[in-house]
Design a protein around this motif. Structure first.
Motif, PDB file in Angstrom:
ATOM      1  N   ILE A 240       9.072  14.230   3.801  1.00 32.25           N
ATOM      2  CA  ILE A 240       7.815  13.709   4.323  1.00 32.25           C
ATOM      3  C   ILE A 240       6.679  14.306   3.504  1.00 32.25           C
ATOM      4  CG2 ILE A 240       7.577  15.539   6.060  1.00 32.25           C
ATOM      5  CD1 ILE A 240       6.316  13.397   7.927  1.00 32.25           C
ATOM      6  N   GLY A 241       5.677  13.503   3.207  1.00 34.81           N
ATOM      7  CA  GLY A 241       4.529  13.974   2.430  1.00 34.81           C
ATOM      8  C   GLY A 241       3.313  13.123   2.737  1.00 34.81           C
ATOM      9  N   TYR A 242       2.280  13.256   1.933  1.00 34.40           N
ATOM     10  CA  TYR A 242       1.016  12.554   2.150  1.00 34.40           C
ATOM     11  C   TYR A 242       0.538  12.006   0.819  1.00 34.40           C
ATOM     12  CZ  TYR A 242      -0.446  17.056   0.326  1.00 34.40           C
ATOM     13  OH  TYR A 242      -0.557  18.181  -0.473  1.00 34.40           O
ATOM     14  N   ALA A 243      -0.002  10.804   0.816  1.00 34.59           N
ATOM     15  CA  ALA A 243      -0.429  10.188  -0.445  1.00 34.59           C
ATOM     16  C   ALA A 243      -1.375   9.041  -0.166  1.00 34.59           C
ATOM     17  CB  ALA A 243       0.787   9.682  -1.223  1.00 34.59           C
ATOM     18  N   ASP A 244      -2.165   8.703  -1.168  1.00 30.87           N
ATOM     19  CA  ASP A 244      -2.996   7.514  -1.089  1.00 30.87           C
ATOM     20  C   ASP A 244      -2.118   6.337  -0.678  1.00 30.87           C
ATOM     21  OD1 ASP A 244      -4.123   4.928  -2.452  1.00 30.87           O
ATOM     22  OD2 ASP A 244      -5.817   6.295  -2.350  1.00 30.87           O
ATOM     23  N   ALA A 245      -2.521   5.636   0.378  1.00 35.04           N
ATOM     24  CA  ALA A 245      -1.667   4.607   0.969  1.00 35.04           C
ATOM     25  C   ALA A 245      -1.353   3.471   0.001  1.00 35.04           C
ATOM     26  CB  ALA A 245      -2.319   4.052   2.232  1.00 35.04           C
ATOM     27  N   SER A 246      -2.216   3.228  -0.968  1.00 41.25           N
ATOM     28  CA  SER A 246      -1.980   2.128  -1.893  1.00 41.25           C
ATOM     29  C   SER A 246      -0.752   2.351  -2.757  1.00 41.25           C
ATOM     30  CB  SER A 246      -3.209   1.924  -2.794  1.00 41.25           C
ATOM     31  OG  SER A 246      -3.398   3.026  -3.659  1.00 41.25           O
ATOM     32  N   LYS A 247      -0.271   3.592  -2.845  1.00 45.48           N
ATOM     33  CA  LYS A 247       0.875   3.911  -3.689  1.00 45.48           C
ATOM     34  C   LYS A 247       2.193   3.922  -2.926  1.00 45.48           C
ATOM     35  CE  LYS A 247      -1.712   4.645  -7.305  1.00 45.48           C
ATOM     36  NZ  LYS A 247      -1.699   3.697  -8.432  1.00 45.48           N
ATOM     37  N   VAL A 248       2.139   3.742  -1.604  1.00 42.01           N
ATOM     38  CA  VAL A 248       3.350   3.816  -0.794  1.00 42.01           C
ATOM     39  C   VAL A 248       4.032   2.445  -0.784  1.00 42.01           C
ATOM     40  CG1 VAL A 248       4.303   4.289   1.482  1.00 42.01           C
ATOM     41  CG2 VAL A 248       2.389   5.646   0.622  1.00 42.01           C
ATOM     42  N   THR A 249       5.303   2.406  -1.179  1.00 40.40           N
ATOM     43  CA  THR A 249       6.057   1.158  -1.222  1.00 40.40           C
ATOM     44  C   THR A 249       6.922   1.017   0.033  1.00 40.40           C
ATOM     45  OG1 THR A 249       7.993   2.119  -2.315  1.00 40.40           O
ATOM     46  CG2 THR A 249       6.159   1.421  -3.735  1.00 40.40           C
ATOM     47  N   ASP A 250       7.521  -0.157   0.191  1.00 38.40           N
ATOM     48  CA  ASP A 250       8.355  -0.417   1.364  1.00 38.40           C
ATOM     49  C   ASP A 250       9.659   0.369   1.344  1.00 38.40           C
ATOM     50  OD1 ASP A 250       6.575  -2.073   2.592  1.00 38.40           O
ATOM     51  OD2 ASP A 250       7.444  -3.927   1.832  1.00 38.40           O
ATOM     52  N   GLU A 251       9.941   1.069   0.259  1.00 36.64           N
ATOM     53  CA  GLU A 251      11.112   1.950   0.238  1.00 36.64           C
ATOM     54  C   GLU A 251      10.917   3.147   1.163  1.00 36.64           C
ATOM     55  OE1 GLU A 251      12.667   2.645  -3.929  1.00 36.64           O
ATOM     56  OE2 GLU A 251      10.755   1.648  -4.365  1.00 36.64           O
ATOM     57  N   LEU A 252       9.673   3.437   1.488  1.00 39.60           N
ATOM     58  CA  LEU A 252       9.351   4.565   2.355  1.00 39.60           C
ATOM     59  C   LEU A 252       8.790   4.075   3.682  1.00 39.60           C
ATOM     60  CD1 LEU A 252       7.585   6.911  -0.234  1.00 39.60           C
ATOM     61  CD2 LEU A 252       9.976   6.987   0.517  1.00 39.60           C
ATOM     62  N   GLY A 253       8.951   4.883   4.725  1.00 42.66           N
ATOM     63  CA  GLY A 253       8.296   4.619   5.990  1.00 42.66           C
ATOM     64  C   GLY A 253       6.980   5.364   6.052  1.00 42.66           C
ATOM     65  N   THR A 254       6.142   5.003   7.004  1.00 43.42           N
ATOM     66  CA  THR A 254       4.872   5.696   7.187  1.00 43.42           C
ATOM     67  C   THR A 254       4.654   5.997   8.660  1.00 43.42           C
ATOM     68  OG1 THR A 254       3.660   3.591   7.289  1.00 43.42           O
ATOM     69  CG2 THR A 254       3.776   4.700   5.140  1.00 43.42           C
ATOM     70  N   VAL A 255       3.978   7.084   8.933  1.00 41.28           N
ATOM     71  CA  VAL A 255       3.733   7.533  10.300  1.00 41.28           C
ATOM     72  C   VAL A 255       2.574   6.750  10.907  1.00 41.28           C
ATOM     73  CG1 VAL A 255       2.909   9.497  11.677  1.00 41.28           C
ATOM     74  CG2 VAL A 255       4.673   9.842   9.929  1.00 41.28           C
TER      75      VAL A 255
END
Length: 365
Positions: A240-255
């Motif tokens: 689990i980590g934190y990042a600019d949301a524009s870089k998060v792909t559907d391979e990962l989940g988000t809280v």
């Protein structure tokens, strides 16, 4: 219950940002450069300065879009931007190694004392996603967490994905008996400072560390820049980590963040509610348009970053001054903000905020 992921970041509503602008009190080391482009009908100009910038990796895609659009109309100029992290960008700016900087946090009083008059203008606005790699809970679903739970996860108090505190807010979800691997930025990062500031404001009894650009806890895994953070999360099951949301792909989940049974995934609309409830910082001036974020707006996604472009008000070289001024004016323009939104998923600024930004940029000489 788990929530279905909303669509990718949409533009913040003009009405929300206009309200904010009117309130009045309110790094992975990659480098990009451009010299000209032919995909714009904008008229050519006589700008010839060769300028260099560096800083926030969150702005990387937006900077590429700004460079392409700006240089399509200014073929005699050149612009470079190295996405090395906010701290590195400000250090180079203060040292005179670059002409402008990108930063996910405003300059400190100590930093401002080391350099002549500057402008700081907010031109990149995005949610910070809390992203994770948990089998069965990526892509179309969210895991709900309260602010206290997020703080306990990142401080190391909660160490399993099926911990009772997480399970309590995810009724019916079969959370795995899997170790949580906390991932943080290895470089000096404005995203880190924004995230740790959020934790300190909303869960002060749990998160006892100061808001800093360097991660305050030893151990865990890390990634260099936004891209490094995402790659590390993808490579470690349970991470689990934190990042600019524009870089998060559907391979990962988000809280999805919230409390009392109401949880908000990240989205432009939910971020707008947070930004709309925020005010300008006490240290803000006509040329330093910096914000204090309100993390408690009802129905909002509270973890956002307001990222700045930083420039000198005075340059020794007239060509450099004119080109920096022109570049920031383009980034603030409706065309520039639309280009950044399409490339990076950021939220365009409102017309009211644009007026304030252009007035500040207009002081460059």
């Amino acid at each position: 219950m788990l929530l279905t992921r909303r669509s990718a970041i949409s533009a913040l509503s003009v009405a929300a940002l206009a309200t904010l602008a009117a309130c009045g009190s309110d790094a992975g080391g990659s480098s990009s450069s451009s010299s000209s482009s032919t995909d714009s009908a904008a008229p050519a100009t006589d700008l010839t300065g060769q300028i260099k910038g560096a800083g926030a990796s969150s702005q990387g895609d937006a900077q590429d879009a700004w460079m392409n659009g700006f240089l399509a109309a200014n073929s005699g100029a050149s612009v470079e931007y190295a996405a090395e992290g906010s701290g590195a960008g400000r250090e180079k700016f203060i040292a005179g190694a670059i002409d402008f900087a990108g930063s996910d946090s405003s300059m400190s009083e100590e930093e401002l004392a080391k350099v002549d008059a500057v402008i700081e203008v907010p031109l990149y606005i995005s949610p910070i996603a809390v992203a994770y790699n948990v089998p069965g809970f990526t892509g179309e679903t969210h895991i709900n967490m309260t602010p206290d739970t997020i703080a306990k996860v990142f401080s190391g108090t909660i160490t399993k994905w099926n911990d009772a505190a997480i399970a309590a807010d995810n009724e019916g979800a079969e959370l795995p008996d899997l170790d949580i691997v906390v991932v943080h930025r290895s470089d000096e990062s404005g995203t880190t400072k924004n995230f740790t500031k959020y934790l300190g404001k909303v869960a002060a009894d749990v998160w006892t560390y100061e808001a800093e650009e360097t991660w305050p806890i030893e151990g865990g895994q890390s990634g260099d820049g936004t891209s490094g953070m995402i790659a590390t999360i993808k490579g470690a099951e349970g991470a689990i980590g934190y990042a600019d949301a524009s870089k998060v792909t559907d391979e990962l989940g988000t809280v999805a963040v919230g409390a009392n049974g109401s949880f908000s995934p990240y989205s432009g609309e939910a971020a707008a509610a947070t930004l709309d409830a925020s005010e300008l910082s006490d240290k803000a001036t006509d040329t330093q348009i910096v914000y204090d974020i309100n993390y408690t707006a009802e129905g909002a996604y509270p973890i956002i970053l307001v990222s700045y472009l930083i420039a000198h008000q005075k340059y020794d070289d007239a060509d450099i001054a004119a080109t920096v001024k022109g570049y920031l004016e383009y980034a603030a323009s409706e065309e520039g903000q639309t280009a950044a939104s399409e490339a990076a998923g950021s939220a365009p600024i409102s017309d009211g905020l644009r007026e304030k930004v252009l007035a500040a940029v207009g002081t460059i000489a």
